[in-house]
Design a protein around this motif. Structure first.
Motif, short mmCIF file in Angstrom:
data_model
loop_
_atom_site.label_atom_id
_atom_site.label_comp_id
_atom_site.label_asym_id
_atom_site.label_seq_id
_atom_site.Cartn_x
_atom_site.Cartn_y
_atom_site.Cartn_z
N TRP A 141 0.19 1.18 -19.76
CA TRP A 141 -1.26 1.05 -19.57
C TRP A 141 -1.69 1.47 -18.17
O TRP A 141 -2.80 1.98 -17.98
N TYR B 267 -0.28 3.95 -16.53
CA TYR B 267 -0.32 5.41 -16.62
C TYR B 267 -1.55 5.89 -17.37
O TYR B 267 -2.15 6.91 -17.02
N ILE B 268 -1.97 5.14 -18.38
CA ILE B 268 -3.22 5.49 -19.08
C ILE B 268 -4.39 5.33 -18.12
O ILE B 268 -5.33 6.15 -18.12
N ALA C 11 -4.64 8.32 -16.05
CA ALA C 11 -5.31 9.40 -16.78
C ALA C 11 -6.82 9.23 -16.70
O ALA C 11 -7.56 10.20 -16.49
N TYR D 169 -0.19 12.49 -18.00
CA TYR D 169 -0.08 11.03 -18.00
C TYR D 169 -0.04 10.45 -19.41
O TYR D 169 0.79 9.60 -19.71
N VAL D 170 -0.92 10.91 -20.28
CA VAL D 170 -0.98 10.33 -21.62
C VAL D 170 0.25 10.72 -22.45
O VAL D 170 0.91 9.85 -23.03
#
Length: 137
Positions: free
Chosen positions: A10, A12-13, A16, A70-71
């Motif tokens: 989360w 990393y999300i 993004a 990232y995603v």
């Protein structure tokens, strides 16, 4: 899956999402940056238009690449792919280049990425990635 891996996912999300904000800010402020250069007399009107186009295009391309990286790699990392964890480490290191820009938004992305990267390299997460690698043929 350890909760730290899920938390890192989360984060990393969130990186993004911050990259999306950075892209929008870069596009919104492109005209102001180029007009400052134009006022200095170093660019003609045609060159100014070209500079805005290059700046906006570069911002969009780099922003989309960061968002996709990232995603996509966060999804693979969450599934236990060790290579994705390493790629995310590299993407986070590359975000150092934008850490000082765009009104501190780059620093936010860097901090989120560093925290997420630490979470996936500490022991409970490391064991998760080792077990995932051992289970594959």
């Amino acid at each position: 899956m350890p909760s730290r891996v899920n938390t890192a996912f989360w984060l990393y999300i969130a990186c993004a999402a911050v990259s999306l904000v950075m892209m929008i800010v870069a596009i919104a402020t492109a005209g102001a940056a180029v007009s400052q250069v134009q006022q200095s007399g170093k660019l003609s009107a045609g060159d100014t238009s070209a500079a805005v186009g290059v700046l906006v295009t570069t911002s969009v391309v780099v922003g989309v690449l960061y968002i996709v990286a990232y995603v996509l790699f966060a999804v693979f990392m969450r599934r236990g792919a060790n290579w994705a964890r390493i790629v995310l480490l590299i993407v986070t290191a590359l975000s150092l280049t934008g850490a000082l820009g765009l009104f501190g938004v780059g620093a936010l992305r860097l901090v989120l990425g560093v925290v997420a990267t630490i979470l996936v390299f500490i022991p409970p997460a490391s064991e998760y990635f080792r077990s995932g690698r051992a289970a594959r043929p």
